[in-house]
Design a protein around this motif. Structure first.
Motif, PDB file in Angstrom:
ATOM      1  N   GLN A 169       6.118   5.507 -14.304  1.00 41.79           N
ATOM      2  CA  GLN A 169       6.418   4.700 -13.113  1.00 41.79           C
ATOM      3  C   GLN A 169       5.381   3.575 -12.946  1.00 41.79           C
ATOM      4  OE1 GLN A 169       6.537   8.292 -12.593  1.00 41.79           O
ATOM      5  NE2 GLN A 169       8.716   8.018 -13.060  1.00 41.79           N
ATOM      6  N   HIS A 170       4.131   3.955 -13.166  1.00 39.53           N
ATOM      7  CA  HIS A 170       3.054   2.969 -13.023  1.00 39.53           C
ATOM      8  C   HIS A 170       2.317   2.909 -14.352  1.00 39.53           C
ATOM      9  CE1 HIS A 170       3.589   2.737  -8.696  1.00 39.53           C
ATOM     10  NE2 HIS A 170       3.727   4.040  -8.707  1.00 39.53           N
ATOM     11  N   LEU A 171       2.647   1.896 -15.161  1.00 43.48           N
ATOM     12  CA  LEU A 171       2.145   1.864 -16.537  1.00 43.48           C
ATOM     13  C   LEU A 171       0.617   1.924 -16.607  1.00 43.48           C
ATOM     14  CD1 LEU A 171       4.295  -0.587 -18.655  1.00 43.48           C
ATOM     15  CD2 LEU A 171       4.078   1.896 -18.829  1.00 43.48           C
ATOM     16  N   PHE A 172      -0.058   1.209 -15.701  1.00 44.61           N
ATOM     17  CA  PHE A 172      -1.520   1.215 -15.710  1.00 44.61           C
ATOM     18  C   PHE A 172      -2.078   2.036 -14.556  1.00 44.61           C
ATOM     19  CE2 PHE A 172      -1.242  -3.239 -17.758  1.00 44.61           C
ATOM     20  CZ  PHE A 172      -1.118  -2.667 -19.013  1.00 44.61           C
ATOM     21  N   GLY A 173      -1.232   2.804 -13.872  1.00 51.52           N
ATOM     22  CA  GLY A 173      -1.701   3.604 -12.745  1.00 51.52           C
ATOM     23  C   GLY A 173      -1.757   2.787 -11.466  1.00 51.52           C
ATOM     24  N   CYS A 174      -2.377   3.410 -10.435  1.00 50.69           N
ATOM     25  CA  CYS A 174      -2.475   2.734  -9.144  1.00 50.69           C
ATOM     26  C   CYS A 174      -3.923   2.717  -8.695  1.00 50.69           C
ATOM     27  CB  CYS A 174      -1.650   3.463  -8.085  1.00 50.69           C
ATOM     28  SG  CYS A 174       0.100   3.317  -8.376  1.00 50.69           S
ATOM     29  N   ASP A 175      -4.241   1.783  -7.778  1.00 51.71           N
ATOM     30  CA  ASP A 175      -5.629   1.668  -7.344  1.00 51.71           C
ATOM     31  C   ASP A 175      -5.906   2.522  -6.106  1.00 51.71           C
ATOM     32  OD1 ASP A 175      -4.530   0.299  -5.286  1.00 51.71           O
ATOM     33  OD2 ASP A 175      -5.461  -1.623  -5.755  1.00 51.71           O
ATOM     34  N   GLU A 176      -7.054   2.243  -5.455  1.00 52.67           N
ATOM     35  CA  GLU A 176      -7.493   3.110  -4.362  1.00 52.67           C
ATOM     36  C   GLU A 176      -6.569   3.065  -3.153  1.00 52.67           C
ATOM     37  OE1 GLU A 176      -8.893   0.383  -5.398  1.00 52.67           O
ATOM     38  OE2 GLU A 176      -9.496  -0.889  -3.699  1.00 52.67           O
ATOM     39  N   ILE A 193       0.848  -1.192   0.000  1.00 55.82           N
ATOM     40  CA  ILE A 193       0.000   0.000   0.000  1.00 55.82           C
ATOM     41  C   ILE A 193       0.887   1.247   0.000  1.00 55.82           C
ATOM     42  CG2 ILE A 193      -1.682   1.279   1.391  1.00 55.82           C
ATOM     43  CD1 ILE A 193      -2.686  -1.478   2.323  1.00 55.82           C
ATOM     44  N   ASP A 194       0.536   2.194  -0.879  1.00 55.40           N
ATOM     45  CA  ASP A 194       1.356   3.403  -0.996  1.00 55.40           C
ATOM     46  C   ASP A 194       0.408   4.595  -1.096  1.00 55.40           C
ATOM     47  OD1 ASP A 194       2.970   5.470  -1.635  1.00 55.40           O
ATOM     48  OD2 ASP A 194       3.689   4.643  -3.549  1.00 55.40           O
ATOM     49  N   MET A 195       0.137   5.237   0.039  1.00 48.54           N
ATOM     50  CA  MET A 195      -0.880   6.283   0.083  1.00 48.54           C
ATOM     51  C   MET A 195      -0.526   7.508  -0.760  1.00 48.54           C
ATOM     52  SD  MET A 195      -3.441   5.202   1.524  1.00 48.54           S
ATOM     53  CE  MET A 195      -4.044   3.935   2.598  1.00 48.54           C
ATOM     54  N   SER A 196       0.763   7.685  -1.045  1.00 48.24           N
ATOM     55  CA  SER A 196       1.128   8.861  -1.845  1.00 48.24           C
ATOM     56  C   SER A 196       0.739   8.675  -3.311  1.00 48.24           C
ATOM     57  CB  SER A 196       2.628   9.120  -1.735  1.00 48.24           C
ATOM     58  OG  SER A 196       3.318   8.000  -2.247  1.00 48.24           O
ATOM     59  N   ASN A 197       0.440   7.428  -3.685  1.00 45.67           N
ATOM     60  CA  ASN A 197       0.097   7.165  -5.086  1.00 45.67           C
ATOM     61  C   ASN A 197      -1.351   6.745  -5.277  1.00 45.67           C
ATOM     62  OD1 ASN A 197       2.138   7.678  -6.965  1.00 45.67           O
ATOM     63  ND2 ASN A 197       3.380   6.045  -6.044  1.00 45.67           N
ATOM     64  N   MET A 198      -2.214   7.093  -4.308  1.00 48.02           N
ATOM     65  CA  MET A 198      -3.608   6.693  -4.432  1.00 48.02           C
ATOM     66  C   MET A 198      -4.191   7.191  -5.751  1.00 48.02           C
ATOM     67  SD  MET A 198      -5.063   7.202  -0.636  1.00 48.02           S
ATOM     68  CE  MET A 198      -6.654   7.827  -1.096  1.00 48.02           C
ATOM     69  N   TYR A 199      -4.873   6.311  -6.471  1.00 46.72           N
ATOM     70  CA  TYR A 199      -5.547   6.646  -7.727  1.00 46.72           C
ATOM     71  C   TYR A 199      -4.608   7.217  -8.782  1.00 46.72           C
ATOM     72  CZ  TYR A 199      -9.471   6.590  -4.473  1.00 46.72           C
ATOM     73  OH  TYR A 199     -10.367   6.272  -3.493  1.00 46.72           O
ATOM     74  N   ALA A 200      -3.295   6.984  -8.668  1.00 49.40           N
ATOM     75  CA  ALA A 200      -2.365   7.570  -9.631  1.00 49.40           C
ATOM     76  C   ALA A 200      -2.769   7.150 -11.047  1.00 49.40           C
ATOM     77  CB  ALA A 200      -0.950   7.101  -9.330  1.00 49.40           C
ATOM     78  N   LEU A 201      -2.761   8.105 -11.975  1.00 43.26           N
ATOM     79  CA  LEU A 201      -3.095   7.799 -13.358  1.00 43.26           C
ATOM     80  C   LEU A 201      -1.909   7.077 -14.004  1.00 43.26           C
ATOM     81  CD1 LEU A 201      -4.870  11.108 -14.335  1.00 43.26           C
ATOM     82  CD2 LEU A 201      -5.899   8.907 -13.782  1.00 43.26           C
ATOM     83  N   PRO A 202      -2.157   6.401 -15.118  1.00 40.19           N
ATOM     84  CA  PRO A 202      -1.044   5.730 -15.792  1.00 40.19           C
ATOM     85  C   PRO A 202       0.100   6.687 -16.085  1.00 40.19           C
ATOM     86  CG  PRO A 202      -3.123   5.039 -16.725  1.00 40.19           C
ATOM     87  CD  PRO A 202      -3.446   6.105 -15.735  1.00 40.19           C
ATOM     88  N   SER A 203       1.318   6.228 -15.815  1.00 38.79           N
ATOM     89  CA  SER A 203       2.499   7.067 -16.033  1.00 38.79           C
ATOM     90  C   SER A 203       3.677   6.150 -16.316  1.00 38.79           C
ATOM     91  CB  SER A 203       2.775   7.891 -14.776  1.00 38.79           C
ATOM     92  OG  SER A 203       3.090   7.001 -13.724  1.00 38.79           O
TER      93      SER A 203
END
Lengths: 293, 323
Positions: free
Chosen positions: A71-78, A59-69
């Motif tokens: 670093q995170h090809l498909f983004g991050c979840d809740e 779990i990484d609260m700084s990346n909540m709901y992160a859009l695809p980028s």
């Protein structure tokens, strides 16, 4: 659709033999595309602990709901978990449920169907009436009822889907055997003094099995789809495990603002199911004597 | 023909009884106890035991099964919910229309859209139009219906605000459920229609019809389609089951109070009577749908109809007229 049959490639091969089927299927663009997708998903899901810098449950609260980028090809979840890592871990669930539940339903169904078709009479009636009960529901309802009984978890989900799919295989195997038993080539084999064992091994089994290959490919797709439906409604595999249906169920609460949470797992379900269907289609075409070149 | 239909209806009864016994037995072995879940954590062990005894849950399996089947057969009573204490059959009756609205509208959509697409693709075989529609239906067969539902909500409820995303107050609430539920079977029917149309379109009687100058429209709809219908109806039968089962999942996405949502809440609270009742209801509906399909076969194919008529006569005249 894209049926590019190359005459020279199948020349000299016996229709219905594995080599013949393979040479036909390997010239089918759709089926090869499906095979590539499935192989890619299998390899990536096996290697994901080594490729991905993220843990699927971290779990990484700084990346909540992160859009695809990048670093995170498909983004991050809740909860800020990397969706690509989760989706590829999820492939392990879907594929293993698909393969093993079909292994159960095919083995059980083939045995039941073969007994039923071969012995006929009372055995046949008993088995078929028993299967009638199972076929009195839509298959997904049977799967829901069985997984309500077994509970959630990978092994239980496989068992529920495996049992739910068994009647289909049994019926098909029975119909195949009945059809073959009266066929002229069996009579011909018997008339040239072929032994019973040879007839069963050389004629009945190979001919009864080939239509089942198609059914197996299609059933893996259907089982994967049903597994995700079960997980979606809270049976089958449950959150926080990264099963695709469970991911969709968790993501739907946030999809109004972050649609990527539900789009990615759904795309993976679709690609996997479609690939197995394409392969099944191609095998069916290859086995269909009407389409022989 | 009527005799055959009556015979089929009578045959449904033992199947449903067997389904009842099977689902009762399965539920009997489910771990977890409905009473303690319904009463919550504050209930003492004595309270739980008292209620279990009063509801007969401590009786032996055979006694419970006999009581359940007896009530079911003689009073059409499916027991009461452990959670709400409401009679299950009343609740099912009030929820049934919503489930049927989804299932039936999906069936209608499937046939109205799937069959014409398939016919068109077969007529235009191997053109761009054919390839495009077959590619789209290939995607359609692989779409999970609940995912389709989520995507439709995103597009039509969240972005365009055309249709509501949950509830069951008017017909508007059923548009998205029906579409999402039927996409897979529309695609399946389209593919099957194309395949069986292609098979008959090359046959001699179609060539003859064309040769004697029958208009193309009539050749397709009057000569080719009726002969292609049998495998299409078979696939329709399979997809009815899929649509009915799919309605269970679709209801839960759109929070529609139908049998599916009832079943799923029943499973979560180990409410055996609710689960048994819902499963029986859906099985009965399924049996009736399958019966309709069988009758449809007879109407579409005169050969099958002749068989029924003949077997009826055979019974009467002891097979004298049997050819």
């Amino acid at each position: 659709m894209a049926k590019k049959t190359n005459k020279s490639s199948t020349a000299g091969l016996k229709p219905g033999s594995l080599k013949y089927v393979w040479s036909k299927v390997s010239h089918n663009a759709g089926a090869m595309g499906g095979l590539v997708i499935i192989c890619a998903i299998i390899i990536l899901s096996a290697l994901i602990p080594f490729i991905s810098p993220y843990d699927y449950s971290a779990i990484d609260m700084s990346n909540m709901y992160a859009l695809p980028s990048m670093q995170h090809l498909f983004g991050c979840d809740e909860l800020g978990r990397d969706i690509m890592t989760r989706v590829l871990y999820g492939a392990r669930y879907t594929l293993s449920i698909g393969f093993f539940s079909v292994l159960i339903s095919a083995t059980g169904g083939i045995i039941l169907g073969a007994l039923s078709g071969y012995f006929g009479g009372l055995v046949d009636t008993a088995i078929m009436r028993f299967l009638d009960i199972f076929q009195a529901f839509p298959q997904i309802l049977l799967a829901i009822a069985l997984s309500a009984v077994f509970g959630s978890g990978l092994d239980k989900c496989i068992l529920a889907l495996g049992l739910a799919g068994m009647p289909n295989f049994a019926r098909m195997m029975r119909a195949n055997i009945l059809g073959i038993r009266g066929a002229e080539y069996i009579e011909a084999a018997a008339s040239i003094n072929c032994t019973k064992v040879r007839i069963i091994l050389k004629h009945i089994i190979p001919n009864a099995f080939s239509p089942l290959i198609v059914q197996i490919a299609m059933s893996i797709a259907a089982a994967g789809l049903q597994a995700s439906s079960l997980s979606f409604v809270g049976l089958g595999i449950q959150a926080p495990e990264p099963e695709w249906g469970a991911m969709l169920a968790a993501g739907r609460n946030f999809m109004r603002d972050y649609p990527h949470l539900v789009i990615v797992p759904g795309l993976f379900i679709m690609a996997t199911v479609m690939s197995f269907n394409l392969i099944g289609d191609a095998i069916r075409d290859a086995l269909d004597p009407k389409l022989k070149d | 023909m009527i005799k055959y239909i009556l015979k089929r209806i009578v045959l449904i009864i033992p199947i449903l009884l067997a389904v009842g016994i099977m689902i009762f037995t399965l539920m009997y072995f489910v771990p977890g106890d409905p009473v303690s879940i319904a009463l919550g954590n504050s209930a003492t062990q004595e309270e739980i035991e008292a209620i279990k005894t009063s509801k007969g849950l401590n009786d032996p399996y055979m006694v419970q099964l006999g009581r359940y089947l007896g009530n079911l057969v003689f009073h059409l009573d499916m027991g009461t919910s452990y959670k709400t204490n409401m009679p299950v059959s009343m609740e099912l009756l009030s929820r049934f229309p919503n489930t049927m609205k989804i299932a039936l509208s999906s069936i209608v959509l499937t046939m109205l859209i799937g069959i014409p697409i398939g016919i068109r693709a077969a007529i235009k075989a191997n053109t761009f139009e054919d390839r495009l529609s077959m590619f789209v239906s290939l995607l359609g067969t692989a779409l999970p219906n609940f995912w389709m539902a989520l995507l439709l909500i995103l597009l039509f409820s969240v972005t365009l605000k055309w249709f509501p995303s949950n509830g069951d107050k008017s017909w508007k609430y059923f548009v998205l459920p029906a579409i999402s539920n039927s996409i897979g079977s529309i695609a399946m029917i389209a593919r099957q229609t194309r395949a069986s149309m292609l098979e008959v379109i090359r046959s001699d009687y179609v060539v003859t019809a064309r040769a004697k100058g029958v208009p193309e429209r009539k050749v397709i709809l009057g000569h080719a389609l009726p002969n292609a219908l049998i495998p299409i109806i078979t696939v329709c039968g399979g997809s009815f089951g899929m649509l009915l089962g799919g309605a269970i999942i679709t209801e839960s996405v759109f929070s529609i109070s139908g049998i599916g949502t009832y079943l799923l809440t029943g499973i979560n609270s180990r409410d055996y009577n609710v689960v048994q009742g819902s499963v029986l209801y859906i099985a009965a509906t399924f049996a009736v749908l399958m019966l309709i399909i069988d009758v449809l076969y007879a109407y579409v194919d005169p050969r099958i109809k002749a068989q029924y008529v003949q077997s009826g006569r055979k019974g009467k005249e002891n097979g004298k007229k049997d050819k």
